[in-house]
Design an enzyme around this catalytic site. Sequence first.
Site, PDB file in Angstrom:
ATOM      1  N   LYS A  33       0.789  -1.153   0.158  1.00 16.06           N
ATOM      2  CA  LYS A  33      -0.303  -0.004   0.071  1.00 16.06           C
ATOM      3  C   LYS A  33       0.896   1.160   0.104  1.00 16.06           C
ATOM      4  O   LYS A  33       2.200   1.190   0.120  1.00 16.06           O
ATOM      5  CB  LYS A  33      -1.292  -0.125   1.171  1.00 16.06           C
ATOM      6  CG  LYS A  33      -0.146   0.002   2.501  1.00 16.06           C
ATOM      7  CD  LYS A  33      -1.110  -0.316   3.810  1.00 16.06           C
ATOM      8  CE  LYS A  33      -0.357  -0.334   4.886  1.00 16.06           C
ATOM      9  NZ  LYS A  33      -1.124  -0.610   6.217  1.00 16.06           N
ATOM     10  N   TYR A 253      17.119  29.503   8.071  1.00 11.81           N
ATOM     11  CA  TYR A 253      16.039  30.122   8.627  1.00 11.81           C
ATOM     12  C   TYR A 253      15.812  30.186  10.043  1.00 11.81           C
ATOM     13  O   TYR A 253      15.933  29.182  10.694  1.00 11.81           O
ATOM     14  CB  TYR A 253      14.770  29.509   7.693  1.00 11.81           C
ATOM     15  CG  TYR A 253      14.630  29.700   6.439  1.00 11.81           C
ATOM     16  CD1 TYR A 253      14.355  31.009   5.812  1.00 11.81           C
ATOM     17  CD2 TYR A 253      14.664  28.655   5.505  1.00 11.81           C
ATOM     18  CE1 TYR A 253      14.129  31.327   4.693  1.00 11.81           C
ATOM     19  CE2 TYR A 253      14.421  28.773   4.219  1.00 11.81           C
ATOM     20  CZ  TYR A 253      14.176  30.156   3.983  1.00 11.81           C
ATOM     21  OH  TYR A 253      14.035  30.080   2.558  1.00 11.81           O
TER      22      TYR A 253
END
Length: 356
Positions: A33, A253
Amino acid sequence: MRPAHALIDLSALRHNYHLARSLTGCRALAVVKANAYGHGALECAAALADDVDGFAVSAIEEALVLREAGHRQPIVLLEGWFEAAELELICRHELWPVVHHHGQLADLEQADLRQPLHVWLKLDSGMHRTGFSAGEYPAIWRRLQGNSKVASLTKITHFSRADEPETGRTEQQMETFLQATDGLQGPASLSNSAGVLAWPGAHGDWVRPGIMLYGSSPFGFEQPQATQLRPVMQLDSRVIAVHQIAAGEPIGYGSRFVTQRPSRIGVVAMGYADGYPRHAPDGTPVLVDGQRTCISGRVSMDMLTIDLTDLPASGLGSPVRLWGEGLDAGEVASHAGTISYQLFCNLNRVPRHYRD
Ligand SMILES: *Cc1c(COP(=O)(O)O)cnc(C)c1O
């Protein structure tokens, strides 16, 4: 070309599949899956095709891709169908649906099917996510047994804490399973990867290994059987810039990381747009030229920064491994407050290369 890529080792995938079978002596559904946990469902299915007893996916969309590629093995739909209209295709493609709630039962009983279905009837043995309660299960089983739309019935349940052997929860779930299915003749399927590796009493007839196929341990501790797994995905890139930075300077950042000493900072072509977790803290390990160092500064969309101060021989162009052989994805995941499953499933943008 941008050097970020995932190298998928298909022989390791087969090794891990065979480990699941040899540890249990059971038939094993390869759980593919979510695009084989980010590893590429078609490529993984093709690599397993000669060996595999069957596949498991979450829904019909994922199963049809496998059928279109020519795979004829059983495919279990772990959540069954979502709309009754899917039953026609489930029949035509001979998919094996899980039936886990009363709406699905009603759909099945009302459907006009071209041929009977192989049904996996789900018991909620204590996870309380999907499945019929222990009290109602035997009656539903008998009701389906007498239904001409049902070709065969398999008992299925799912463990919530098989990766935590000391909690007692798996023993309780096994006990509930045994009581609810007492006297109901038919094959049984209980175990995910953690069950395969750590719960020899819970194997039944079919096991459902997922994460272990991809070589990652479901356990948060060293587990003897899991040490035999081979990692399948190597997430790799390269250093694309190097800077000598004075002590006391912020990197990236938000200035999350501030150099504590004069530092050589490397920039790596890998970011959260590739699926690398943005919330990986300073100190999350990476391998550069096979040696460990760590993330220093916030992960950005396309790049992340690492400390090369103690690796003077490494620099521009040096290979960087984010996880894979030599650096367990589970370790990276635990730094980032998640599990390897999510790291793999989130893989994005980077090309996948395959070796066999
Ligand atoms: C995803 C899934 C599995 C596989 O679980 P792993 O922990 O990856 O081995 C097995 N059974 C069911 C019902 C699942 O949803």
